[in-house]
Each structure stands twice: as C-alpha cells, then as structure tokens.
Design a protein around this motif. Structure first.
Motif, PDB file in Angstrom:
ATOM      1  N   LYS A  21       0.821  -1.210   0.000  1.00 27.85           N
ATOM      2  CA  LYS A  21       0.000   0.000   0.000  1.00 27.85           C
ATOM      3  C   LYS A  21       0.858   1.265   0.000  1.00 27.85           C
ATOM      4  O   LYS A  21       0.527   2.239  -0.678  1.00 27.85           O
ATOM      5  N   ILE A  22       1.943   1.250   0.764  1.00 28.04           N
ATOM      6  CA  ILE A  22       2.796   2.443   0.834  1.00 28.04           C
ATOM      7  C   ILE A  22       3.909   2.419  -0.206  1.00 28.04           C
ATOM      8  O   ILE A  22       4.763   3.298  -0.227  1.00 28.04           O
ATOM      9  N   LYS A  23       3.886   1.383  -1.054  1.00 26.88           N
ATOM     10  CA  LYS A  23       4.852   1.244  -2.154  1.00 26.88           C
ATOM     11  C   LYS A  23       6.297   1.224  -1.649  1.00 26.88           C
ATOM     12  O   LYS A  23       7.173   1.911  -2.177  1.00 26.88           O
ATOM     13  N   LYS A  24       6.518   0.434  -0.612  1.00 27.54           N
ATOM     14  CA  LYS A  24       7.858   0.232  -0.060  1.00 27.54           C
ATOM     15  C   LYS A  24       8.201  -1.247  -0.171  1.00 27.54           C
ATOM     16  O   LYS A  24       7.325  -2.107  -0.209  1.00 27.54           O
ATOM     17  N   ASP A  25       9.494  -1.543  -0.193  1.00 30.05           N
ATOM     18  CA  ASP A  25       9.925  -2.934  -0.318  1.00 30.05           C
ATOM     19  C   ASP A  25      10.609  -3.409   0.963  1.00 30.05           C
ATOM     20  O   ASP A  25      10.705  -2.679   1.954  1.00 30.05           O
ATOM     21  N   ARG A  26      11.063  -4.637   0.916  1.00 30.93           N
ATOM     22  CA  ARG A  26      11.700  -5.238   2.092  1.00 30.93           C
ATOM     23  C   ARG A  26      13.058  -4.609   2.393  1.00 30.93           C
ATOM     24  O   ARG A  26      13.500  -4.635   3.538  1.00 30.93           O
ATOM     25  N   PHE A  27      13.710  -4.033   1.399  1.00 36.05           N
ATOM     26  CA  PHE A  27      14.958  -3.310   1.654  1.00 36.05           C
ATOM     27  C   PHE A  27      14.678  -2.127   2.571  1.00 36.05           C
ATOM     28  O   PHE A  27      15.403  -1.873   3.533  1.00 36.05           O
ATOM     29  N   ALA A  87      13.820  -3.341   6.073  1.00 40.44           N
ATOM     30  CA  ALA A  87      15.049  -3.763   6.764  1.00 40.44           C
ATOM     31  C   ALA A  87      15.790  -2.551   7.321  1.00 40.44           C
ATOM     32  O   ALA A  87      16.251  -2.567   8.472  1.00 40.44           O
ATOM     33  N   GLU A  88      15.878  -1.503   6.522  1.00 40.33           N
ATOM     34  CA  GLU A  88      16.551  -0.286   6.962  1.00 40.33           C
ATOM     35  C   GLU A  88      15.852   0.321   8.176  1.00 40.33           C
ATOM     36  O   GLU A  88      16.497   0.734   9.143  1.00 40.33           O
ATOM     37  N   GLN A  89      14.527   0.360   8.135  1.00 37.85           N
ATOM     38  CA  GLN A  89      13.752   0.917   9.241  1.00 37.85           C
ATOM     39  C   GLN A  89      13.917   0.114  10.530  1.00 37.85           C
ATOM     40  O   GLN A  89      13.908   0.667  11.620  1.00 37.85           O
ATOM     41  N   CYS A  90      14.062  -1.205  10.374  1.00 35.16           N
ATOM     42  CA  CYS A  90      14.183  -2.098  11.538  1.00 35.16           C
ATOM     43  C   CYS A  90      15.627  -2.314  11.969  1.00 35.16           C
ATOM     44  O   CYS A  90      15.878  -2.978  12.974  1.00 35.16           O
ATOM     45  N   GLY A  91      16.571  -1.787  11.208  1.00 38.71           N
ATOM     46  CA  GLY A  91      17.981  -1.920  11.559  1.00 38.71           C
ATOM     47  C   GLY A  91      18.529  -3.326  11.359  1.00 38.71           C
ATOM     48  O   GLY A  91      19.387  -3.767  12.123  1.00 38.71           O
ATOM     49  N   VAL A  92      18.014  -4.013  10.331  1.00 41.07           N
ATOM     50  CA  VAL A  92      18.474  -5.371  10.034  1.00 41.07           C
ATOM     51  C   VAL A  92      18.782  -5.484   8.539  1.00 41.07           C
ATOM     52  O   VAL A  92      18.514  -4.561   7.770  1.00 41.07           O
ATOM     53  N   HIS A  93      19.338  -6.620   8.139  1.00 36.10           N
ATOM     54  CA  HIS A  93      19.601  -6.878   6.731  1.00 36.10           C
ATOM     55  C   HIS A  93      18.318  -7.300   6.030  1.00 36.10           C
ATOM     56  O   HIS A  93      17.414  -7.858   6.652  1.00 36.10           O
ATOM     57  N   LYS A  94      18.269  -7.091   4.734  1.00 31.63           N
ATOM     58  CA  LYS A  94      17.107  -7.470   3.945  1.00 31.63           C
ATOM     59  C   LYS A  94      16.845  -8.965   4.043  1.00 31.63           C
ATOM     60  O   LYS A  94      15.701  -9.414   4.125  1.00 31.63           O
ATOM     61  N   ARG A  95      17.894  -9.785   4.079  1.00 26.35           N
ATOM     62  CA  ARG A  95      17.700 -11.234   4.174  1.00 26.35           C
ATOM     63  C   ARG A  95      17.060 -11.619   5.517  1.00 26.35           C
ATOM     64  O   ARG A  95      16.352 -12.619   5.602  1.00 26.35           O
ATOM     65  N   THR A  96      17.263 -10.817   6.541  1.00 25.98           N
ATOM     66  CA  THR A  96      16.601 -11.050   7.823  1.00 25.98           C
ATOM     67  C   THR A  96      15.107 -10.816   7.677  1.00 25.98           C
ATOM     68  O   THR A  96      14.292 -11.617   8.148  1.00 25.98           O
TER      69      THR A  96
END
Length: 119
Positions: A16-22, A25-34
């Motif tokens: 809905k907000i047109k954001k991806d897992r990358f 991940a940045e917002q949560c302070g983790v890697h995308k694979r996490t």
C-alpha cells in the motif's frame, strides 16, 4: 492475531505504501535477508521488529486502533499483546534481568519505541 495474519498485514501495508523489504530492513535496523526470513512459512516476525513496524504503521495512519484501545479516565491506554511461549520466555528473561515483571518491561519497551530525543 496470528503470526500468519501479522505477516499478511505487513505485506499488504508495504504494498500500500509502495515500499519494499529493503526499506523495511533499513527501518528495523536489520539486513534485507533477515526481513525475508520473517516471511518464511515457519518463521515469525520478532516482537521488537513488530513494535518498530507497528510504530511506522501508526505514524503513517495505516494502523487502525480505535476498536482495539481501552482508555481509562487518566488517559492511559491498555493494549492486549499476544506472544507465543518462546517469545514470552524471552521477554520474561529480559524483564527479570532488569528487575521488572514482564508487563512493566513490555510497557517500557512500547513507551521507548514512541519516545524521541526531543522529549
């Protein structure tokens, strides 16, 4: 809410907000694979990450809380949180390490999630 429902809600919100897992991940302070691992069938989104995600959703107006919140006369809000036994044990262990009960520890975590350096 089940883990499956949480995952589906997060996926729908990201779309809905047109954001991806990358971005997530940045917002949560983790890697995308996490983040990718959170969406595996038998995996769960960790409680700390869920707090961050719900905070983002709330700030962007995508988290409907009106039906879920109970507000007392002093303006304090009561939330009901669900954890599986493994998550609860982690919370309980950390709370005890800090000399707190699990409820107080969760309350402090949530309050800290919404605090800023300006406050």
């Amino acid at each position: 809410m089940s883990s499956k429902d949480e995952k589906e809600n997060v996926k729908a919100w990201l779309k809905k907000i047109k954001k991806d897992r990358f971005w997530l991940a940045e917002q949560c302070g983790v890697h995308k694979r996490t983040v990718d691992s959170w969406f595996f069938k038998k995996s769960e989104i960790p409680a700390k990450a869920l707090l961050t995600i719900y905070d983002l959703m709330f700030k962007q107006g995508h988290l409907s809380t009106e039906e879920e919140l109970v507000v007392d006369e002093s303006g304090m809000v009561t939330l009901e949180l669900e954890f599986d036994s493994e998550q609860y044990q982690i919370i309980k262990t950390e709370a005890e390490r800090r000399g707190l009960d699990a409820g107080t520890y969760c309350s402090e975590l949530i309050q800290n999630a919404f605090s800023t350096d300006e406050e």
